[in-house]
Design a protein around this motif. Structure first.
Motif, mmCIF file in Angstrom:
data_model
loop_
_atom_site.group_PDB
_atom_site.id
_atom_site.type_symbol
_atom_site.label_atom_id
_atom_site.label_comp_id
_atom_site.label_asym_id
_atom_site.label_seq_id
_atom_site.Cartn_x
_atom_site.Cartn_y
_atom_site.Cartn_z
ATOM 1 N N HIS A 58 -5.937 -0.618 -10.274
ATOM 2 C CA HIS A 58 -6.300 0.800 -10.324
ATOM 3 C C HIS A 58 -5.496 1.675 -9.375
ATOM 4 O O HIS A 58 -5.565 2.898 -9.468
ATOM 5 C CB HIS A 58 -7.795 0.961 -10.036
ATOM 6 C CG HIS A 58 -8.673 0.528 -11.157
ATOM 7 N ND1 HIS A 58 -9.424 1.397 -11.917
ATOM 8 C CD2 HIS A 58 -8.902 -0.707 -11.680
ATOM 9 C CE1 HIS A 58 -10.086 0.737 -12.843
ATOM 10 N NE2 HIS A 58 -9.791 -0.546 -12.714
ATOM 11 N N GLN A 59 -4.746 1.085 -8.430
ATOM 12 C CA GLN A 59 -4.012 1.900 -7.460
ATOM 13 C C GLN A 59 -2.557 1.495 -7.252
ATOM 14 O O GLN A 59 -1.722 2.350 -6.944
ATOM 15 C CB GLN A 59 -4.720 1.839 -6.094
ATOM 16 C CG GLN A 59 -5.984 2.660 -5.982
ATOM 17 C CD GLN A 59 -7.207 1.902 -6.446
ATOM 18 O OE1 GLN A 59 -7.260 0.676 -6.374
ATOM 19 N NE2 GLN A 59 -8.207 2.627 -6.906
ATOM 20 N N GLY B 282 0.809 -1.215 0.000
ATOM 21 C CA GLY B 282 0.000 0.000 0.000
ATOM 22 C C GLY B 282 0.844 1.266 0.000
ATOM 23 O O GLY B 282 0.368 2.326 -0.420
ATOM 24 N N ILE B 283 2.108 1.174 0.440
ATOM 25 C CA ILE B 283 2.960 2.373 0.433
ATOM 26 C C ILE B 283 3.291 2.819 -0.987
ATOM 27 O O ILE B 283 3.679 3.965 -1.205
ATOM 28 C CB ILE B 283 4.264 2.170 1.237
ATOM 29 C CG1 ILE B 283 5.175 1.121 0.589
ATOM 30 C CG2 ILE B 283 3.966 1.830 2.682
ATOM 31 C CD1 ILE B 283 6.528 0.969 1.258
ATOM 32 N N PHE B 284 3.130 1.915 -1.967
ATOM 33 C CA PHE B 284 3.426 2.255 -3.362
ATOM 34 C C PHE B 284 2.205 2.791 -4.102
ATOM 35 O O PHE B 284 2.309 3.132 -5.289
ATOM 36 C CB PHE B 284 3.972 1.038 -4.101
ATOM 37 C CG PHE B 284 5.206 0.451 -3.470
ATOM 38 C CD1 PHE B 284 6.370 1.195 -3.357
ATOM 39 C CD2 PHE B 284 5.199 -0.847 -2.974
ATOM 40 C CE1 PHE B 284 7.512 0.664 -2.769
ATOM 41 C CE2 PHE B 284 6.328 -1.399 -2.386
ATOM 42 C CZ PHE B 284 7.488 -0.641 -2.283
ATOM 43 N N GLN B 285 1.053 2.848 -3.418
ATOM 44 C CA GLN B 285 -0.160 3.354 -4.065
ATOM 45 C C GLN B 285 0.096 4.737 -4.660
ATOM 46 O O GLN B 285 0.507 5.657 -3.952
ATOM 47 C CB GLN B 285 -1.306 3.432 -3.059
ATOM 48 C CG GLN B 285 -2.611 3.966 -3.633
ATOM 49 C CD GLN B 285 -3.616 4.296 -2.560
ATOM 50 O OE1 GLN B 285 -3.606 3.718 -1.471
ATOM 51 N NE2 GLN B 285 -4.495 5.242 -2.841
ATOM 52 N N THR C 295 0.611 7.047 -0.563
ATOM 53 C CA THR C 295 1.903 7.526 -0.068
ATOM 54 C C THR C 295 2.905 7.714 -1.208
ATOM 55 O O THR C 295 3.851 8.481 -1.086
ATOM 56 C CB THR C 295 2.455 6.529 0.973
ATOM 57 O OG1 THR C 295 1.450 6.319 1.979
ATOM 58 C CG2 THR C 295 3.706 7.043 1.648
ATOM 59 N N LYS C 296 2.688 6.993 -2.323
ATOM 60 C CA LYS C 296 3.466 7.173 -3.560
ATOM 61 C C LYS C 296 4.971 6.952 -3.358
ATOM 62 O O LYS C 296 5.800 7.684 -3.895
ATOM 63 C CB LYS C 296 3.219 8.560 -4.158
ATOM 64 C CG LYS C 296 1.760 8.880 -4.471
ATOM 65 C CD LYS C 296 1.624 10.279 -5.066
ATOM 66 C CE LYS C 296 0.175 10.615 -5.387
ATOM 67 N NZ LYS C 296 -0.665 10.732 -4.177
ATOM 68 N N VAL C 297 5.342 5.943 -2.580
ATOM 69 C CA VAL C 297 6.764 5.632 -2.398
ATOM 70 C C VAL C 297 7.326 5.102 -3.715
ATOM 71 O O VAL C 297 6.743 4.198 -4.319
ATOM 72 C CB VAL C 297 6.950 4.579 -1.286
ATOM 73 C CG1 VAL C 297 8.401 4.114 -1.209
ATOM 74 C CG2 VAL C 297 6.500 5.149 0.058
#
Length: 249
Positions: A188-189, A128-131, A157-159
């Motif tokens: 999608h995310q 989820g941190i790469f969303q 978070t777009k890591v």
């Protein structure tokens, strides 16, 4: 215990990660002590071992919105390392949104590993941190309220996936968080088209454990997990084809 192991055999399952908590505020009038935290971890290690698990994921109480763990975590874990070694278990705190990889929380865990030299403590990465795209729903709840209360959980978070280079040597387990994959195997995310090739290139040999957090409508999760497995396998095959059939992970 007999029922547990019979069910594992019946369904062909392998225990991997035992999720548990070190609830530092279990008493409202004071925080848990280092000694109490160590007792909790020891209890969870022993139970997880009896059940056949390889890892425990202790969620420590946090002290801020970036999920900085209560300071007792370090002493409590250090007192548990000998037991973890005896049981051949690993203690894996989770790097979870909104905490990125390059952050004092993650650095503190890495510094602990390097200071102690332990092989029984590592990192669990939640994808989820790469969303990198916003959610369009959140489990059928009050989406507008969630946007106001925890916007980082909605917008991501777009890591950068390349930040895995920094810590992959400490990562034996990945929570493969996702929210929606369509019938064309498009997520999608979560950018699996970058995550899977990166893991292959880094020689990752640990687990990917599906963690679906999308709509809770009946039967949806079953199909979503199937799609995620198909997507990961497709990307893995494409990576191997593009690299002369070499299998790095």
């Amino acid at each position: 215990m007999d029922h547990w192991f019979a069910q594992l055999e019946r369904y062909g399952l392998e225990p991997t990660n035992f999720a548990c908590w070190v609830d530092t505020r279990i008493q409202i009038d004071r925080n848990m002590s280092v000694e109490e935290g160590a007792v909790q971890i020891a209890q969870d290690l022993r139970l997880a071992h009896r059940l056949g698990f390889k890892f425990i994921r202790p969620k420590f109480g946090v002290i801020d919105r970036t999920l900085t763990p209560d300071p007792i975590w370090e002493g409590a874990v250090e007192r548990s390392l000998d037991l973890a070694q005896q049981l051949d278990m690993m203690i894996l705190p989770e790097i979870h949104a909104p905490t990125p990889i390059r952050h004092p929380v993650t650095e503190g865990y890495v510094n602990f590993i390097e200071r102690t030299g332990t092989k029984n403590f590592g990192l669990m990465i939640d994808t989820g941190i790469f969303q990198d795209r916003p959610l369009d729903a959140w489990g059928g709840g009050d989406f507008e309220a969630i946007k106001k209360g925890a916007p980082e959980m909605v917008y991501g978070t777009k890591v950068p996936v390349d930040h895995l280079d920094d810590i992959i040597q400490y990562v034996p387990f990945i929570q493969a968080k996702f929210h929606r994959i369509n019938e064309n195997l498009h997520d999608h995310q979560i950018p699996w088209d970058r995550i899977v090739p990166k893991l292959k290139a880094l020689g990752y040999t640990g687990y990917l454990s599906s963690e679906y957090e999308g709509a809770r409508d009946p039967w949806v999760a079953i199909e979503q997990v199937r799609r995620q497995h198909a997507l990961v396998r497709k990307l893995e095959a494409e990576y191997e084809a593009a690299n002369g059939g070499l299998v790095d992970a």
